[in-house]
Design an enzyme around this catalytic site. Sequence first.
Site, PDB file in Angstrom:
ATOM      1  N   ASP A 200      51.217 -11.779 -14.369  1.00  0.00           N
ATOM      2  CA  ASP A 200      51.954 -12.014 -13.132  1.00  0.00           C
ATOM      3  C   ASP A 200      53.434 -12.290 -13.422  1.00  0.00           C
ATOM      4  O   ASP A 200      53.775 -13.054 -14.326  1.00  0.00           O
ATOM      5  CB  ASP A 200      51.320 -13.230 -12.438  1.00  0.00           C
ATOM      6  CG  ASP A 200      52.015 -13.592 -11.155  1.00  0.00           C
ATOM      7  OD1 ASP A 200      51.912 -12.810 -10.205  1.00  0.00           O
ATOM      8  OD2 ASP A 200      52.665 -14.657 -11.110  1.00  0.00           O
TER       9      ASP A 200
ATOM     10  N   GLU B 282      52.684  -6.905 -13.803  1.00  0.00           N
ATOM     11  CA  GLU B 282      53.208  -6.916 -12.436  1.00  0.00           C
ATOM     12  C   GLU B 282      54.728  -6.860 -12.533  1.00  0.00           C
ATOM     13  O   GLU B 282      55.385  -7.844 -12.846  1.00  0.00           O
ATOM     14  CB  GLU B 282      52.793  -8.189 -11.684  1.00  0.00           C
ATOM     15  CG  GLU B 282      53.112  -8.085 -10.206  1.00  0.00           C
ATOM     16  CD  GLU B 282      53.868  -9.266  -9.618  1.00  0.00           C
ATOM     17  OE1 GLU B 282      54.262  -9.180  -8.442  1.00  0.00           O
ATOM     18  OE2 GLU B 282      54.091 -10.264 -10.308  1.00  0.00           O
TER      19      GLU B 282
HETATM   20  C1  GLC Z   1      53.765 -12.758  -8.232  1.00  0.00           C
HETATM   21  C2  GLC Z   1      52.618 -12.798  -7.239  1.00  0.00           C
HETATM   22  C3  GLC Z   1      53.074 -13.483  -5.994  1.00  0.00           C
HETATM   23  C4  GLC Z   1      53.552 -14.870  -6.340  1.00  0.00           C
HETATM   24  C5  GLC Z   1      54.606 -14.825  -7.439  1.00  0.00           C
HETATM   25  C6  GLC Z   1      54.860 -16.189  -7.987  1.00  0.00           C
HETATM   26  O1  GLC Z   1      54.801 -11.971  -7.797  1.00  0.00           O
HETATM   27  O2  GLC Z   1      52.192 -11.494  -6.969  1.00  0.00           O
HETATM   28  O3  GLC Z   1      52.053 -13.561  -5.040  1.00  0.00           O
HETATM   29  O4  GLC Z   1      54.108 -15.464  -5.200  1.00  0.00           O
HETATM   30  O5  GLC Z   1      54.175 -14.050  -8.533  1.00  0.00           O
HETATM   31  O6  GLC Z   1      53.740 -16.633  -8.697  1.00  0.00           O
END
Ligand code: GLC
Length: 612
Positions: free
Chosen positions: A259, A301
Amino acid sequence: MSDERVFQDRLSWHYDELKWLYGELYHSDEHAFEYFVSVLRDAYLSRPDVLIERDESREFDADWYKKPDMIGIQMYAENFGGDLRGVCKHLDYVASCGVKYIHLMPPYDCQEGKNDGGYAVSDYRNVRKSLGTTEDLSLLVEECHKRRICVCLDLVTNHTGDEHEWARLAKEGNRDYQNRYFMYDDWYIPNLFDETVPNTVPQMSPGNFTWCEEARKVVMTTFYPYQWDLNYQNPTVFNDMTSELLYICNLGADIVRLDAIPYIWKSLGTDCRNLPQVHTILRMMRMAVEIVCPGILLMGEVTMDPGNVMQYFGTYDKPECHMLCNSLTMAGIWNSVATMDVRLLKHQMESFNNAAKDHVFLNYLRCHDDISWYLDFDYLRQLGIEEDAHKNYLNEYLKGSWPGSVSKGAVFGDHTRPANAGICGTTASLCGIETAAESGDAQKMEDAVRLDIMLHAYILTLSGIPVLYSGDEVGQLNDRSYENDPDKKDDPRYIHRGKFNWASPKRRFEKGTVEEKIAGALAVMETIRQGHRVFDFGADVWILETWNDKVLGVGRYYNGEKLLALFNFGDSREIAWIDEAEPYTDLFTDRFMEAKAVELPARGFVWMVTTF
Ligand code: GLC
């Protein structure tokens, strides 16, 4: 069974590079490196036998996940099944949707109340009480594996929740733990950072720092005040987060989603995004996984500008992520929906097509986050489109406030600078199904459903792994109940994080319902996709010129089979001005058709195939 020699062999394979990178990043700290190696060894030796066997079989079939039947679904356990056991009960439904992997949103322990949908983790080794226990999670993983469904879990790399044990100890004044975060006595350095670091969620969490009264320090909080950024300049943080990563792998996860990975390295005077050290860390994580559990895939991500995405795959010799979330395609698709113009999507595809054979993208229409407008604005400028005005238009259109728009969405982001905002909503609501249902207009409903199906067809046409957002497979609408929840009301992303409506799967079998149309079309498309080699990951893919800016044309060729796919993003009948000599078969009707001046209804699409 684990075997020390296997570990040593794999370690020696990567040792020089690992030691070199580690030494470069952590100033040749031998002691920390030795500890890092011991983390890898412990994780390998405690890896369950069944997972070791799976690693071995995947080593012989390195492309095991690059198959046309690989379809994912992303879901919150609480919304889908109430808790982990509830999800277990409904796995047959998941399997009936043709799904081969589930991305379960973070089920780990996190604070009550505001917790960013589970992304403020307080303990990776414990499941959130409301969802069940670690045993329930293991059971769910086991049940998924029995059905040949893989499991994807997150490692929230950039931060921990402020109730994590490390943060708790830091609040109590423990220096070692304070050094795991960015904590300052005053605002001098935070203010310097703020000069170059953009705001991530300005509407709900302005600034990149938060005053912590308990510690009497200023803490870096890039996302929300209760998410404390980890300091990867401290090797202990990297070592311990690697240990958490491997713990998740040993729980049985097949895919780990990293993430917010582009944010993990911070350096004064920069924007603290995509810095070279992020790639060093990612490369070391990849090697850690290859040493301990080579059957595991790392998914990055990377919600960034187009120019900053591909690097996360690494290079052929030094790979980083196995696959990446493709938020660019999500944004490009909705841009085409709102503008009824496919030029940007074509331009984007051109750059992805060449890469798609070697790299795996996850292609989706919606995910748990908003649609952020990371579009190629340099390209759009050449078409006379200006960034801020265009983003405003997209948000207005998809929110439904633009004249003629049938979309229903909610804007997420900075109200004072609307051009920084993104859009939220389920696929069905953004396609106009909610508006049509409210007005009872049958024609509008037909058009909206056709658009919904066409967009799904598009992600099924692309190379990579299509991922459904739970509920979209049956046309679930927005859920506004979050507006009454004090912990959620400021975060419109909850509009598409509603409870799964269990009446919907039953309606899949009632002729004429939205559920029947969408789920039925998906099932047919998935079957076609699996039955035709042209959808293989190794296919050549190109843009087919349609001489019509409303119609996107995609060609695929693999091993004697050629597909032409045409998508009309316009709201009226359009012609794709193609002219191909071969005789084609419409894959849905099995009827012969010519690939010449093909007529498509509003929001219609066609898949036609020929063989050589
Ligand atoms: C990523 C997740 C998102 C979250 C962010 C902070 O982008 O997809 O949902 O708010 O990380 O953890």
